[in-house]
Design an enzyme around this catalytic site. Structure first.
Site, PDB file in Angstrom:
ATOM      1  CE1 TYR A 154      -2.845   3.247 -10.490  1.00 51.90           C
ATOM      2  CE2 TYR A 154      -0.706   2.735 -11.459  1.00 51.90           C
ATOM      3  CZ  TYR A 154      -1.527   2.835 -10.348  1.00 51.90           C
ATOM      4  OH  TYR A 154      -1.034   2.530  -9.099  1.00 51.90           O
ATOM      5  CB  SER A 187       2.338   4.378  -8.469  1.00 51.77           C
ATOM      6  OG  SER A 187       2.741   3.266  -9.257  1.00 51.77           O
TER       7      SER A 187
END
EC number: 1.1.1.1
Length: 254
Positions: A151, A138
């Site tokens: 996260y 990500s």
């Protein structure tokens, strides 16, 4: 890497970005696309088969939080059937900073465990043929969304792991690169929890900014697969594909 006639394993190939990427992959004509996912979706599997009937699409239930031994057992079934596998895509991920342990287990440990398991079949030190790994990380691995620090940290860890895999390629024969999507319109980002509720509107606020569709992301994902560049850190954001130059601030010297 030309996708045509290749054998590909796609972990979480039925998710938001995953399913659109699976669609784009089958259009390119691999020999086999093996999808490992936690939840079966017969309609999606049937759709993938219909897109290109020449491609053999198979599904196995798989939870990335199982042990390396369990992962190895499943991979042995697949390797016994296909004989060779060219590409492993690790795509499992969750976005919910309420679930601290599971976020780390899925987003980081799951990638490590599945990668470790496939080394039993690919590692050239064991007589293996080598292989290619594409890990979905990500852009939060570059710079965190600080309202979801768990996260973001899990994705930074997965990115660091992938960068190390690429450096180990001369030893193992296994190359690796990371796929780092920006904010993409999937169910993952429509509603999620910030850490300790520091920002209850985090999902809403993110979606106020420019995003990309999962199809745009998937199409660029396939371009990255075809480029097959060991060590590449691909940013897939706003419908564009860009290779990131990683800044080195320290070196172990070994």
């Amino acid at each position: 890497m030309a996708i045509a006639n290749k054998n590909i394993i796609f972990v979480a190939g039925l998710g938001g970005i995953g399913l659109d990427t699976s669609r784009e992959i089958v259009k390119s004509g691999p020999k086999n696309l093996v999808i490992l996912d936690r939840i079966d979706n017969p309609a999606a599997i049937a759709e993938l088969k219909a897109i290109n009937p020449k491609v053999t699409v198979t599904f196995y239930p798989y939870d990335v939080t199982v042990s390396v031994a369990e992962s190895t057992k499943l991979l042995k079934v697949i390797f016994d059937k296909l004989k060779t596998v060219d590409l492993l895509i690790n795509g499992a991920g969750i976005l919910d900073d309420y679930q601290i342990e599971r976020t780390i287990a899925v987003n980081f440990a799951g990638t490590v465990n599945t990668t470790t398991a496939i080394m039993a079949f690919w590692d050239k030190r064991k007589g293996g043929p080598g292989g290619v790994i594409a890990n979905i990380c990500s852009v939060t691995g570059f710079n965190a969304i600080y309202q979801v620090p768990v996260y973001s940290a899990s994705k930074a860890a997965a990115l660091s792991f992938t960068n190390s895999l690429a450096k180990l390629a001369p030893i193992t024969g296994v190359t690796a690169y990371s796929i780092n999507p920006g904010i993409t319109k999937t169910t993952l980002v429509h509603k999620f929890n910030s850490w300790l509720d520091v920002e209850p509107r985090v999902a809403e606020l993110l979606l106020e900014h420019p995003t990309q569709t999962s199809l745009q992301c998937a199409q660029n994902f396939v371009k990255a697969i075809e480029a097959n560049q060991n060590g590449a850190i691909w940013k897939l954001d706003l419908g564009r594909l860009e290779a990131i130059e990683w800044t080195k601030h320290w070196d172990s010297g070994i």
